[in-house]
Scaffold this motif. Structure first.
Motif, PDB file in Angstrom:
ATOM      1  N   MET A 122      22.982  -7.866 -26.284  1.00 50.91           N
ATOM      2  CA  MET A 122      21.704  -8.446 -26.814  1.00 50.91           C
ATOM      3  C   MET A 122      21.560  -8.099 -28.448  1.00 50.91           C
ATOM      4  N   ALA A 123      22.498  -7.295 -28.937  1.00 52.11           N
ATOM      5  CA  ALA A 123      22.302  -6.821 -30.070  1.00 52.11           C
ATOM      6  C   ALA A 123      22.492  -8.261 -31.188  1.00 52.11           C
ATOM      7  N   ALA A 124      21.623  -8.371 -32.192  1.00 48.47           N
ATOM      8  CA  ALA A 124      21.804  -9.494 -32.931  1.00 48.47           C
ATOM      9  C   ALA A 124      21.707 -10.891 -32.374  1.00 48.47           C
ATOM     10  N   SER A 125      20.979 -10.793 -31.326  1.00 48.22           N
ATOM     11  CA  SER A 125      20.705 -12.079 -30.453  1.00 48.22           C
ATOM     12  C   SER A 125      19.771 -12.892 -31.075  1.00 48.22           C
ATOM     13  N   GLY A 126      18.966 -12.672 -32.056  1.00 47.53           N
ATOM     14  CA  GLY A 126      18.160 -13.413 -32.856  1.00 47.53           C
ATOM     15  C   GLY A 126      17.028 -13.705 -32.113  1.00 47.53           C
ATOM     16  N   LEU A 127      16.639 -12.980 -31.012  1.00 46.73           N
ATOM     17  CA  LEU A 127      15.373 -13.040 -30.099  1.00 46.73           C
ATOM     18  C   LEU A 127      14.078 -12.786 -31.089  1.00 46.73           C
ATOM     19  N   THR A 128      13.286 -13.532 -31.074  1.00 42.07           N
ATOM     20  CA  THR A 128      11.876 -13.344 -31.781  1.00 42.07           C
ATOM     21  C   THR A 128      10.978 -12.842 -30.736  1.00 42.07           C
ATOM     22  N   TYR A 129       9.939 -12.286 -31.433  1.00 38.97           N
ATOM     23  CA  TYR A 129       8.667 -11.565 -30.544  1.00 38.97           C
ATOM     24  C   TYR A 129       8.207 -12.723 -29.501  1.00 38.97           C
ATOM     25  N   ARG A 130       7.982 -13.721 -30.225  1.00 41.73           N
ATOM     26  CA  ARG A 130       7.232 -14.827 -29.428  1.00 41.73           C
ATOM     27  C   ARG A 130       8.102 -15.367 -28.187  1.00 41.73           C
ATOM     28  N   GLN A 131       9.359 -15.501 -28.523  1.00 37.69           N
ATOM     29  CA  GLN A 131      10.393 -15.768 -27.358  1.00 37.69           C
ATOM     30  C   GLN A 131      10.422 -14.744 -26.234  1.00 37.69           C
ATOM     31  N   GLN A 132      10.605 -13.197 -26.927  1.00 36.41           N
ATOM     32  CA  GLN A 132      10.429 -12.379 -25.880  1.00 36.41           C
ATOM     33  C   GLN A 132       9.253 -12.344 -25.034  1.00 36.41           C
ATOM     34  N   SER A 133       8.047 -12.435 -25.442  1.00 39.81           N
ATOM     35  CA  SER A 133       6.729 -12.384 -24.714  1.00 39.81           C
ATOM     36  C   SER A 133       6.745 -13.595 -23.762  1.00 39.81           C
ATOM     37  N   HIS A 134       7.167 -14.829 -24.178  1.00 38.44           N
ATOM     38  CA  HIS A 134       6.968 -15.909 -23.501  1.00 38.44           C
ATOM     39  C   HIS A 134       8.159 -15.924 -22.245  1.00 38.44           C
ATOM     40  N   TRP A 135       9.385 -15.574 -22.529  1.00 37.55           N
ATOM     41  CA  TRP A 135      10.494 -15.675 -21.513  1.00 37.55           C
ATOM     42  C   TRP A 135      10.078 -14.212 -20.613  1.00 37.55           C
ATOM     43  N   VAL A 136       9.620 -13.303 -20.749  1.00 35.23           N
ATOM     44  CA  VAL A 136       9.212 -12.287 -19.954  1.00 35.23           C
ATOM     45  C   VAL A 136       8.038 -12.763 -19.136  1.00 35.23           C
TER      46      VAL A 136
END
Length: 428
Positions: free
Chosen positions: A312-326
């Motif tokens: 998952m290192a340098a995956s490019g995940l944004t905080y917004r994506q994290q919150s939504h997908w969780v």
């Protein structure tokens, strides 16, 4: 899922046919060995359901760990020493011994580091291979994806070509082999070790020296591991991939099917095999979703073969994506077995009438078996001015039966072009 083409029988058939394809292709070529990788090698996708991932290994070149004596290696092989001081799972390659006969693309990709050493640049190597593999007018090039060179061949076949070098890294494989585990068996562990490793031309995204770095991989070993998952484990893997594709829908590969593969391999290693049976499917799907949610929250998932490497290192995940997908994954976990209704392909199969669905499934399986036989027969047919001789009797019989099955599945009156399009859609 079995009726949709993810059953044990068709899965084994696909694996054998792609192995046969590799053997037929490699009988033509001595400088490069082709290896089918990814979902096709694992037998988990239909003919046109996803790209064909092909690994092309350049022969006569070997990358070795520190401590390997050159005297133990054949004289005609070009040898590079692996400097593993780079990010975990990556290395830089220093020329130790040059062979008399070598690839032009390799020579062009060599660089002097200013300290008397010759390094092999992954970036220059990929530039050279990209130019070299794009001379065919029937091939449409797409944007690079890591070490992969995506291509559209003949307007219909999507392929991902990855060029690689063989790698001898016994200490990495022995660390993997010596872990305490429930699975795989000692015999399978030794087979994976014997299959060895390779390096591909891609560095760690956030590395200052990524243009010089190579990634260590175990494609053939990983395919062997997936091929030895039982039916329940394989179907959990397929379902998790569907969820990522159809529900989460990442735009820039922030989460990939490779992440799902590693989640399932960790599941298999960490739990007794007798716990994976048909009635436990939803338990393990739920467990896989939990592992995916944790990986997204922590932005960490250990690579199954080299745990120090974070997928998952340098995956490019944004905080917004994290919150939504969780949030989405948490909702899916709360839905229990009904979560599968989120997947269009599964939902259509559930609402279909059982008897017509079973008939359609059997016809579809026959069409796919014929398509795989055709794929390999085309390789063996003689060529005239680079055009396949279509008068081959076996090839003609395969195509006659394909048309016969298609006409049984659809209404009469379709043109030949219609049949071709319908054939592709059925096997997608």
């Amino acid at each position: 899922m079995t009726r949709l083409g993810y059953g044990e029988q068709i899965r084994r058939w696909r694996v054998e046919k792609y192995k046969e394809r590799d053997s037929l292709m490699n009988a033509r070529e001595s400088d490069v060995t082709m290896i089918t990788a990814g979902s096709k090698a694992e037998g988990l996708t239909c003919c046109y359901e996803s790209d064909i991932d092909s690994l092309f290994v350049l022969e006569g070149i070997l990358c070795v760990e520190a401590g390997i004596s050159l005297h133990t290696l054949p004289d005609g092989i070009e040898v590079y020493r692996m400097d593993t001081c780079a990010y975990s799972g990556h290395c830089r390659l220093l020329l130790e011994r040059q062979a008399r006969k070598h690839f032009k693309v390799i020579h062009t990709a060599q660089c002097d580091n200013g300290q008397g050493d010759i390094l092999l640049s992954s970036s220059l190597f990929l530039d050279e291979m990209s130019a070299y593999s794009s001379t065919d007018s029937s091939v449409v090039r797409h944007e690079r994806a890591g070490p992969s060179l995506p291509r559209l061949i003949g307007g219909e076949l999507h392929t991902d070509h990855v060029f690689a070098l063989r790698c001898h890294c016994p200490s990495i494989l022995q660390r993997w082999a010596s872990r305490p585990r429930h699975w795989p068996s000692p015999v399978l562990v030794q087979k994976v070790v014997s299959l060895g490793a390779n390096v591909t031309a891609v560095g760690f995204k956030e590395s200052e020296f990524k243009h010089m770095e190579w990634r260590i991989g175990f494609n053939t070993g990983e395919s062997e591991l997936v091929n030895n998952l039982n039916d329940t484990q394989a179907k959990v893997y397929v379902m998790l991939k569907m969820i990522v594709k159809d529900v989460l829908r990442p735009l820039k590969k922030e989460i990939t099917s490779y992440v799902m593969k590693n989640i399932v391999l960790w599941q298999a290693e960490s739990n007794p095999q007798n716990k994976f049976y048909a009635q436990s499917f939803f338990h393990w799907l739920h467990d896989g979703l939990r592992a995916l949610r944790t990986a997204i929250v922590t932005q960490h998932l250990s690579y199954y073969m080299i745990p120090e490497r974070n997928l998952m290192a340098a995956s490019g995940l944004t905080y917004r994506q994290q919150s939504h997908w969780v949030e989405v994954i948490t909702d899916m976990m709360a839905e229990g077995p009904r979560v599968i209704l989120r997947l269009p392909k599964i939902r259509r199969a559930i609402v279909a009438s059982p008897e017509p669905m079973l008939w359609y499934s059997m016809k579809r399986m026959e069409l796919e078996m014929l398509a795989l036989e055709e794929m390999n027969r085309l390789i063996t047919c003689p060529l005239e001015n680079v055009v396949v001789d279509m008068t081959d009797a076996i090839l003609q019989e395969i195509r006659r039966r394909q048309d016969e099955v298609l006409m049984e599945m659809i209404e009469e009156g379709c043109s030949e072009n219609d049949l071709t399009d319908i054939h592709r859609r059925i096997l997608n």
